[in-house]
Design a protein around this motif. Sequence first.
Motif, PDB file in Angstrom:
ATOM      1  N   LEU A 139      76.696  36.564  11.205  1.00 16.34           N
ATOM      2  CA  LEU A 139      75.907  37.579  12.072  1.00 16.34           C
ATOM      3  C   LEU A 139      75.711  36.683  13.535  1.00 16.34           C
ATOM      4  O   LEU A 139      75.262  35.493  13.261  1.00 16.34           O
ATOM      5  N   ARG A 141      74.382  36.659  17.646  1.00 14.52           N
ATOM      6  CA  ARG A 141      73.502  37.534  18.594  1.00 14.52           C
ATOM      7  C   ARG A 141      73.530  36.386  19.888  1.00 14.52           C
ATOM      8  O   ARG A 141      73.017  35.286  19.747  1.00 14.52           O
ATOM      9  N   GLN A 189      66.870  39.871   7.992  1.00 17.08           N
ATOM     10  CA  GLN A 189      68.034  40.065   9.028  1.00 17.08           C
ATOM     11  C   GLN A 189      68.006  41.669   9.479  1.00 17.08           C
ATOM     12  O   GLN A 189      68.497  41.903  10.246  1.00 17.08           O
ATOM     13  N   VAL A 191      69.496  43.807   8.295  1.00 13.21           N
ATOM     14  CA  VAL A 191      71.081  44.385   8.112  1.00 13.21           C
ATOM     15  C   VAL A 191      71.145  44.614   6.690  1.00 13.21           C
ATOM     16  O   VAL A 191      70.874  43.932   5.844  1.00 13.21           O
ATOM     17  N   GLU A 221      74.939  48.251   8.685  1.00 14.20           N
ATOM     18  CA  GLU A 221      73.931  48.961   9.094  1.00 14.20           C
ATOM     19  C   GLU A 221      73.222  47.984   9.823  1.00 14.20           C
ATOM     20  O   GLU A 221      72.602  47.214   9.307  1.00 14.20           O
ATOM     21  N   ASN A 222      72.840  48.257  11.133  1.00 17.49           N
ATOM     22  CA  ASN A 222      71.873  47.461  11.903  1.00 17.49           C
ATOM     23  C   ASN A 222      70.665  47.931  12.381  1.00 17.49           C
ATOM     24  O   ASN A 222      70.534  48.878  13.394  1.00 17.49           O
ATOM     25  N   LYS A 223      69.445  47.498  11.828  1.00 19.73           N
ATOM     26  CA  LYS A 223      68.168  48.390  11.982  1.00 19.73           C
ATOM     27  C   LYS A 223      67.309  47.346  12.968  1.00 19.73           C
ATOM     28  O   LYS A 223      66.146  47.782  12.830  1.00 19.73           O
ATOM     29  N   ASN A 224      68.123  46.538  13.693  1.00 18.79           N
ATOM     30  CA  ASN A 224      67.330  45.864  14.902  1.00 18.79           C
ATOM     31  C   ASN A 224      67.199  46.409  15.941  1.00 18.79           C
ATOM     32  O   ASN A 224      68.045  47.294  16.155  1.00 18.79           O
ATOM     33  N   LEU A 228      74.313  43.434  17.474  1.00 22.28           N
ATOM     34  CA  LEU A 228      74.790  42.068  16.698  1.00 22.28           C
ATOM     35  C   LEU A 228      76.566  42.231  16.749  1.00 22.28           C
ATOM     36  O   LEU A 228      76.907  43.354  16.758  1.00 22.28           O
ATOM     37  N   VAL A 230      79.121  41.032  14.242  1.00 25.71           N
ATOM     38  CA  VAL A 230      79.183  40.883  12.748  1.00 25.71           C
ATOM     39  C   VAL A 230      80.773  40.613  12.479  1.00 25.71           C
ATOM     40  O   VAL A 230      81.585  41.446  12.919  1.00 25.71           O
ATOM     41  N   VAL A 339      78.079  45.789  16.335  1.00 27.27           N
ATOM     42  CA  VAL A 339      77.036  46.975  15.907  1.00 27.27           C
ATOM     43  C   VAL A 339      75.881  47.015  16.843  1.00 27.27           C
ATOM     44  O   VAL A 339      75.031  45.980  16.817  1.00 27.27           O
ATOM     45  N   HIS A 344      75.575  51.405  13.471  1.00 26.23           N
ATOM     46  CA  HIS A 344      76.479  51.321  12.489  1.00 26.23           C
ATOM     47  C   HIS A 344      77.762  51.102  12.682  1.00 26.23           C
ATOM     48  O   HIS A 344      78.452  51.655  14.030  1.00 26.23           O
TER      49      HIS A 344
END
Length: 854
Positions: A139, A141, A189, A191, A221-224, A228, A230, A339, A344
């Motif tokens: 990952l 960022r 994370q 994720v 799935e990125n819930k931040n 990101l 990836v 992502v 997603h």
Amino acid sequence: RVKNDSCKSTADLMSAYVSKEAGFGVPKEGWRICLAHVFKEKRKPFQAKDVSLSNMWEHIGLGIRYLRWWYKKTQVEKKAPFIDMFHALPLRQIYGAPLGGIGGGTITRGWRGEFCRWQLNPGMYHYKTVMADQFTVCLRRGGQTVYQQVLSVEHPSTLQGWNWGYCGEYAFYHALYPRAWTVYHLPGQNVTLTCRQISPVIPHDYKDSSLPVAVFIWDIENKNDYALEVSIMFTMVNGSGHKDDSTGGHWNEPFHLEKEGKALSGVLLHHCTAVNPYTLCISAREKVSHQTAFSPSGTCSGLWSDLMTDGRLDSPSGSSPPTQKGEKVAAALAVGCSVPAHGHNDVEFCLAWDMPLITFGSRERKHVRRYTRYFGSKGEASPSLSHYALTHYKEWERRIEEWQSPILQDSSLPSWYKSALFNELYFVADGGTVWTELAEDADVSGGVRSEDGGLPAQPDVIKEYGRFAYLEGQEYRMYNTYDVHFYASFALIMLWPKLALSVQYDIAGSVVQQDLTERLHLMSGMYSPVKTKNVVPHDIGDPDDEPWHRLNAYLIHDTAGWKDLNLKFVLQVYRDFHITQDNQYLKDMWPICQAVMESEIKFDLDGDGLIENSGYADQTYDGWTVTGPSAYCGGLWLASLCVMCKMARLVDTEKTYQHYKDILDRGSAAFDKLLWNGKYYNYDSSGKYHSNSVMSDQCAGHWFLKASAFGDEDYQAFPKEKIQSSLKSIFDLNVMAFAGGQMGAVNGMRPEGVPDRSSVQSDEVWIGVVYGLAATMIHEGMREEGMHTAEGCYRTVWERLGMAFQTPEAYCEKNIYRSLAYMRPLSIWAMQLALNMTQKDQAPTTGDSDEVGT
């Protein structure tokens, strides 16, 4: 009384899962387990020390003869025995859904992510976890790597430069063959990764189902609140962990392929053994980088740092040099994507392997695998196979869902059954399966031509659809073992009927052959011919020898001792005709059926229409010498006479019909007189201690008649009230009075309610027999009892004992199992056929009704 806590064992498999993440697109139905789960019960394989003293005395001659044979095979001939009683497979509770289509070899990825079981050389297994075969996530960022982890719970002694030890409590595995999902929540994370593996195992498909490929789709799935970058890295060793990985001469090369407007990149891993060389291929379509070669033996910190620097690999050009002796080589592929926040994305990988020409252990001849018809046999197909897989997997999934959805959405079916039905199909691909083209000079007729009561040299179905063979079991290494195929064949005839017919033609051609060479048979200690004429062979050979050209590999009994094989052939011929309505098949098989039935009639010693001295038939448990008619073989005999009457009416004369009808009438009366005791059919008529034991499989002949749509008005060999009384007795005694009613049906039960322990197999549960018994109950309107009976086996094997994707032949109430990864449990598809037929019978007479699952 047939209630069961259907959620308890499933919940136990997931009890260690601490995350709430459900993953992306994971279905409700299937087999699910947390990666941190530990099975509490540890069973051991059946060994000589497990034989009781009384049974050991009866088998002492067999033991001595087997020891001599085993020593010659292993120490003199340097071969693996087809049944190794001294080195049974230990139980490893690790296996997941195998990768690959049918007949091109398989690679099994365990439920914790390991690549751990290999069947690339046809029919020969290698059980080795190759630790460097892994997926790793990176990952990033803002241009910085914030997390990099091997997605494995292991802590190996090698590759110490990698970050191992993923926390298994945050992941679970879900299998619904031929697909499987692994959901990884990345702690801290926000994720979640869902790895979906797809193999092209598709009913009624005879092209794509043959391909040696698998596709991995990684949904991210990125819930931040921030985006990101990836990357997923796929690493693979050039080999399978076998000793030939270190023989030297193996090499890797990168490749790029553009075809039909779609590009593909990856690495080819050429495994250059002297026998059966092959190429592995890892590939992807977009944002691909690679490392052509690295050593999987050291710390490998360079590869780790390469990925961590920018989420990509260096992508050097050119091939790696061939390995030196003692050296191993691996390759890596990385695919990246962006992502968005609360978004997603996904990345795709393909694993393919190309071993187009195969030789078996004898090295006598080369066989060409089925998939080469479409991709060539020069050993250059890996890039094209991979391209095809990555551009067609969505269509595969659509067709898989179209096939499975009606069953999965049927609320009348329990969840455990849906899991069992599809997941037990793993054996069609992973049963040492080979699917080859018919050679131009091949003659499958056995030398007897159609005009002389035989077969065509090259039947159309084999020319078009090839030759098919699968093992009795991964530990019982015999191809197309016919007494067991009798049960397992329901999966083939319902889903790949052309393969089922191909097997039948091969068997039929061997029936007319004979080999009068005298050979020692280990059970009796007597010499007898290898193969007599008009007798169905036990099997078609050992992959460590030469299948299709070495008949009857089994040495325990002679051909005259397997009388049930002839009857099973006749029953399968008619059932297969009933399902396929292939008139040419019936015409070709009819003279073979007549020949084998006439060879049986000589065992009607007293002329009462019932064959006697049934010998060591499959379901007459080892150790019981039957001296008169038995419920099992006698029932198969009467059922065979029924189908001969029906076939005679279709293809022959009234005279032939009357011949078999007369025998049937006399035999039915004798069967009832000798074996019916008022509640069930006695095991046999010998009058010995076990004679009145309740045999769980006593209705096998009737089962095949029902599966072939024989109605109550057709040939009353088995009166309905007696069949239903027998099934009730079996349910009450063999099921409910055994192990609290929670482990299926024990083979033999005494009428007083204790297991029959008079032989080494009578107190076992045979999973495939139980599924067939359950199908019989469903046919007879005992659906609830049938489902409960079968459920006991599924819960025991898949949820309690950790035998997923290695369902054994048998287990006892405690401590013991026998023969992991066995063919017979494919008979669960007989349950689906029974459900289809009962639903059709209950459907309205107007309009068409779909036959679900066929």
